[in-house]
Design a protein around this motif. Structure first.
Motif, PDB file in Angstrom:
ATOM      1  N   ALA A  73     -15.189   3.425  15.994  1.00 49.51           N
ATOM      2  CA  ALA A  73     -14.813   3.342  14.581  1.00 49.51           C
ATOM      3  C   ALA A  73     -13.807   2.216  14.380  1.00 49.51           C
ATOM      4  CB  ALA A  73     -14.208   4.668  14.120  1.00 49.51           C
ATOM      5  N   ALA A  74     -14.014   1.433  13.327  1.00 51.74           N
ATOM      6  CA  ALA A  74     -13.141   0.301  13.029  1.00 51.74           C
ATOM      7  C   ALA A  74     -13.046   0.122  11.522  1.00 51.74           C
ATOM      8  CB  ALA A  74     -13.687  -0.968  13.682  1.00 51.74           C
ATOM      9  N   GLU A  75     -12.228  -0.817  11.110  1.00 47.34           N
ATOM     10  CA  GLU A  75     -12.165  -1.127   9.678  1.00 47.34           C
ATOM     11  C   GLU A  75     -13.448  -1.775   9.212  1.00 47.34           C
ATOM     12  OE1 GLU A  75      -8.618  -2.774   7.916  1.00 47.34           O
ATOM     13  OE2 GLU A  75      -7.495  -2.393   9.763  1.00 47.34           O
ATOM     14  N   HIS A  76     -14.073  -2.577  10.093  1.00 47.22           N
ATOM     15  CA  HIS A  76     -15.278  -3.321   9.728  1.00 47.22           C
ATOM     16  C   HIS A  76     -16.388  -3.067  10.740  1.00 47.22           C
ATOM     17  CE1 HIS A  76     -12.733  -5.374   6.841  1.00 47.22           C
ATOM     18  NE2 HIS A  76     -11.883  -5.643   7.823  1.00 47.22           N
ATOM     19  N   ARG A  77     -17.627  -3.206  10.307  1.00 47.43           N
ATOM     20  CA  ARG A  77     -18.772  -2.830  11.126  1.00 47.43           C
ATOM     21  C   ARG A  77     -18.936  -3.697  12.374  1.00 47.43           C
ATOM     22  NH1 ARG A  77     -20.787  -5.645   6.770  1.00 47.43           N
ATOM     23  NH2 ARG A  77     -22.192  -7.395   7.223  1.00 47.43           N
ATOM     24  N   ALA A  78     -18.612  -4.991  12.290  1.00 46.80           N
ATOM     25  CA  ALA A  78     -18.872  -5.900  13.402  1.00 46.80           C
ATOM     26  C   ALA A  78     -18.141  -5.449  14.670  1.00 46.80           C
ATOM     27  CB  ALA A  78     -18.470  -7.323  13.033  1.00 46.80           C
ATOM     28  N   GLU A  79     -16.860  -5.123  14.548  1.00 42.89           N
ATOM     29  CA  GLU A  79     -16.098  -4.683  15.716  1.00 42.89           C
ATOM     30  C   GLU A  79     -16.567  -3.323  16.201  1.00 42.89           C
ATOM     31  OE1 GLU A  79     -13.748  -6.173  17.722  1.00 42.89           O
ATOM     32  OE2 GLU A  79     -14.595  -7.894  16.674  1.00 42.89           O
ATOM     33  N   ALA A  80     -16.971  -2.465  15.289  1.00 39.26           N
ATOM     34  CA  ALA A  80     -17.483  -1.154  15.698  1.00 39.26           C
ATOM     35  C   ALA A  80     -18.755  -1.316  16.529  1.00 39.26           C
ATOM     36  CB  ALA A  80     -17.743  -0.284  14.474  1.00 39.26           C
ATOM     37  N   PHE A  81     -19.666  -2.194  16.081  1.00 39.33           N
ATOM     38  CA  PHE A  81     -20.894  -2.448  16.832  1.00 39.33           C
ATOM     39  C   PHE A  81     -20.578  -3.008  18.214  1.00 39.33           C
ATOM     40  CE2 PHE A  81     -23.383  -2.785  12.711  1.00 39.33           C
ATOM     41  CZ  PHE A  81     -24.197  -1.702  12.981  1.00 39.33           C
ATOM     42  N   ARG A  82     -19.689  -4.000  18.274  1.00 33.39           N
ATOM     43  CA  ARG A  82     -19.374  -4.636  19.550  1.00 33.39           C
ATOM     44  C   ARG A  82     -18.738  -3.651  20.531  1.00 33.39           C
ATOM     45  NH1 ARG A  82     -18.562  -9.564  16.451  1.00 33.39           N
ATOM     46  NH2 ARG A  82     -16.458  -8.932  15.849  1.00 33.39           N
ATOM     47  N   ALA A  83     -17.793  -2.858  20.049  1.00 39.22           N
ATOM     48  CA  ALA A  83     -17.113  -1.905  20.920  1.00 39.22           C
ATOM     49  C   ALA A  83     -18.069  -0.821  21.418  1.00 39.22           C
ATOM     50  CB  ALA A  83     -15.940  -1.275  20.185  1.00 39.22           C
ATOM     51  N   CYS A  84     -18.963  -0.365  20.561  1.00 41.02           N
ATOM     52  CA  CYS A  84     -19.922   0.671  20.945  1.00 41.02           C
ATOM     53  C   CYS A  84     -20.869   0.153  22.027  1.00 41.02           C
ATOM     54  CB  CYS A  84     -20.701   1.133  19.721  1.00 41.02           C
ATOM     55  SG  CYS A  84     -21.791   2.540  20.026  1.00 41.02           S
ATOM     56  N   ARG A 138     -14.529  14.436  13.943  1.00 34.16           N
ATOM     57  CA  ARG A 138     -13.357  14.215  14.789  1.00 34.16           C
ATOM     58  C   ARG A 138     -12.890  12.758  14.676  1.00 34.16           C
ATOM     59  NH1 ARG A 138     -12.096  17.030  19.499  1.00 34.16           N
ATOM     60  NH2 ARG A 138     -14.222  17.838  19.599  1.00 34.16           N
ATOM     61  N   ILE A 139     -13.851  11.843  14.688  1.00 37.05           N
ATOM     62  CA  ILE A 139     -13.525  10.417  14.564  1.00 37.05           C
ATOM     63  C   ILE A 139     -12.960  10.099  13.176  1.00 37.05           C
ATOM     64  CG2 ILE A 139     -14.605   8.149  14.282  1.00 37.05           C
ATOM     65  CD1 ILE A 139     -14.205   8.605  17.136  1.00 37.05           C
ATOM     66  N   ARG A 140     -13.631  10.581  12.141  1.00 37.69           N
ATOM     67  CA  ARG A 140     -13.230  10.254  10.763  1.00 37.69           C
ATOM     68  C   ARG A 140     -11.823  10.774  10.450  1.00 37.69           C
ATOM     69  NH1 ARG A 140     -17.757   9.120   7.257  1.00 37.69           N
ATOM     70  NH2 ARG A 140     -16.692  10.125   5.521  1.00 37.69           N
ATOM     71  N   ALA A 141     -11.439  11.864  11.113  1.00 40.24           N
ATOM     72  CA  ALA A 141     -10.123  12.437  10.862  1.00 40.24           C
ATOM     73  C   ALA A 141      -8.990  11.603  11.447  1.00 40.24           C
ATOM     74  CB  ALA A 141     -10.063  13.856  11.430  1.00 40.24           C
ATOM     75  N   ARG A 142      -9.324  10.626  12.281  1.00 42.72           N
ATOM     76  CA  ARG A 142      -8.298   9.820  12.928  1.00 42.72           C
ATOM     77  C   ARG A 142      -7.566   8.893  11.961  1.00 42.72           C
ATOM     78  NH1 ARG A 142      -5.992  11.026  17.488  1.00 42.72           N
ATOM     79  NH2 ARG A 142      -5.993   8.960  18.397  1.00 42.72           N
ATOM     80  N   SER A 143      -8.284   8.362  10.951  1.00 38.58           N
ATOM     81  CA  SER A 143      -7.641   7.387  10.063  1.00 38.58           C
ATOM     82  C   SER A 143      -8.470   7.183   8.796  1.00 38.58           C
ATOM     83  CB  SER A 143      -7.479   6.045  10.779  1.00 38.58           C
ATOM     84  OG  SER A 143      -6.963   5.063   9.906  1.00 38.58           O
ATOM     85  N   THR A 144      -7.781   6.991   7.682  1.00 36.51           N
ATOM     86  CA  THR A 144      -8.473   6.648   6.432  1.00 36.51           C
ATOM     87  C   THR A 144      -8.759   5.155   6.349  1.00 36.51           C
ATOM     88  OG1 THR A 144      -6.319   6.447   5.324  1.00 36.51           O
ATOM     89  CG2 THR A 144      -7.469   8.576   5.159  1.00 36.51           C
ATOM     90  N   ARG A 145      -8.337   4.390   7.377  1.00 36.37           N
ATOM     91  CA  ARG A 145      -8.635   2.957   7.423  1.00 36.37           C
ATOM     92  C   ARG A 145     -10.044   2.692   7.938  1.00 36.37           C
ATOM     93  NH1 ARG A 145      -5.126   1.444  11.532  1.00 36.37           N
ATOM     94  NH2 ARG A 145      -6.330  -0.492  11.596  1.00 36.37           N
ATOM     95  N   ILE A 146     -10.677   3.704   8.494  1.00 37.90           N
ATOM     96  CA  ILE A 146     -12.013   3.515   9.069  1.00 37.90           C
ATOM     97  C   ILE A 146     -13.007   3.163   7.964  1.00 37.90           C
ATOM     98  CG2 ILE A 146     -13.942   4.682  10.198  1.00 37.90           C
ATOM     99  CD1 ILE A 146     -11.865   6.313  11.751  1.00 37.90           C
ATOM    100  N   GLY A 147     -13.685   2.026   8.164  1.00 37.14           N
ATOM    101  CA  GLY A 147     -14.683   1.590   7.192  1.00 37.14           C
ATOM    102  C   GLY A 147     -16.057   1.387   7.790  1.00 37.14           C
ATOM    103  N   GLY A 148     -16.127   1.383   9.135  1.00 38.68           N
ATOM    104  CA  GLY A 148     -17.404   1.207   9.820  1.00 38.68           C
ATOM    105  C   GLY A 148     -17.443   2.024  11.096  1.00 38.68           C
ATOM    106  N   ILE A 149     -18.540   2.761  11.303  1.00 37.61           N
ATOM    107  CA  ILE A 149     -18.694   3.599  12.489  1.00 37.61           C
ATOM    108  C   ILE A 149     -20.046   3.277  13.138  1.00 37.61           C
ATOM    109  CG2 ILE A 149     -18.916   5.951  13.366  1.00 37.61           C
ATOM    110  CD1 ILE A 149     -17.177   6.880  11.055  1.00 37.61           C
ATOM    111  N   ALA A 150     -20.008   2.939  14.432  1.00 38.04           N
ATOM    112  CA  ALA A 150     -21.233   2.659  15.189  1.00 38.04           C
ATOM    113  C   ALA A 150     -21.455   3.781  16.196  1.00 38.04           C
ATOM    114  CB  ALA A 150     -21.129   1.320  15.902  1.00 38.04           C
TER     115      ALA A 150
END
Length: 228
Positions: free
Chosen positions: A187-198, A107-119
């Motif tokens: 989910a974010a373009e980069h892992r750092a923001e994904a980790f912080r938001a999670c 469900r998350i991955r289908a949101r955008s092809t810009r996603i490069g990092g998922i926490a």
């Protein structure tokens, strides 16, 4: 006369009743309600004074000067443990049934092809807590207020962090040891923001969302004040 909604350990103090009627005796403010509880339910009043229990009026946290009017929805809220209900196209949900991590990731991955990092944060039911054996867990939540708070968490995470999507799923009811309880995906373009938001989302969830956990132990059923 007003009706008070009770949750978690407060129901135990009221002979397992989920609601009780309280006469305000001419009072109009939350402070007047606390005064009544001091006389008739001193254990509840003590928890309020220690700030271990909050009071809400119409699903908003109240202060001593908050005015209570006839027909208002008033609740006593013990420390939160987190939760919500279905909203935002399924990205914020509460449900009794188990969830599929693979399905939620899709469900998350289908949101955008810009996603490069998922926490991902996954909370599960463990068999030991604070030195006690635990044979089962039960969650209850304040419908309506819980929904609102979970929406706020998702919306704030999307606003304050450079992320593309945030998903939160929390179960309620009886949960067996080893089963899933709560899932947060950022989910974010980069892992750092994904980790912080999670991390921020799960920390905020357990602070402001009205959901309560009861553990079944050899000593009996115990309401606890922390998220798994």
């Amino acid at each position: 006369m007003i009706k008070l909604k009770l949750f978690g350990l407060l129901k135990t103090l009221a002979d397992n009743e989920a609601e009780m009627s309280v006469p305000l005796e001419g009072g109009r403010q939350v402070s007047d309600l606390v005064g009544i509880l001091e006389k008739d339910y001193p254990a509840m009043a003590e928890l309020i004074h220690k700030k271990k229990v909050l009071i809400s009026v119409n699903q908003e946290i109240a202060h001593p000067e908050t005015v209570i009017q006839e027909g208002d929805e008033v609740a006593l809220l013990p420390p939160f443990a987190g939760g919500a209900s279905r909203d935002n196209d399924g990205f914020v949900r509460v449900q009794a049934e188990d969830f599929s991590i693979d399905a939620e990731l899709a469900r998350i991955r289908a949101r955008s092809t810009r996603i490069g990092g998922i926490a991902i944060f996954l909370g599960t039911a463990r068999d030991r807590s604070k030195g006690r054996d635990v044979s089962g867990i039960k969650f209850e939540y304040y419908e309506g207020m819980a929904q609102k708070k979970l929406r706020e968490i998702r919306e704030r995470a999307l606003k304050d962090f450079d992320v593309i999507e945030v998903l939160i799923v929390h179960r309620y009811g009886d949960i067996e040891i080893g089963q899933n309880i709560v899932l947060v995906i950022a989910a974010a373009e980069h892992r750092a923001e994904a980790f912080r938001a999670c991390k921020w989302s799960i920390d905020e969830l357990k602070q402001i969302t009205p959901i309560w956990k009861q553990e079944t132990t050899p000593e009996g059923e115990i309401w606890v004040e922390e998220h798994p």
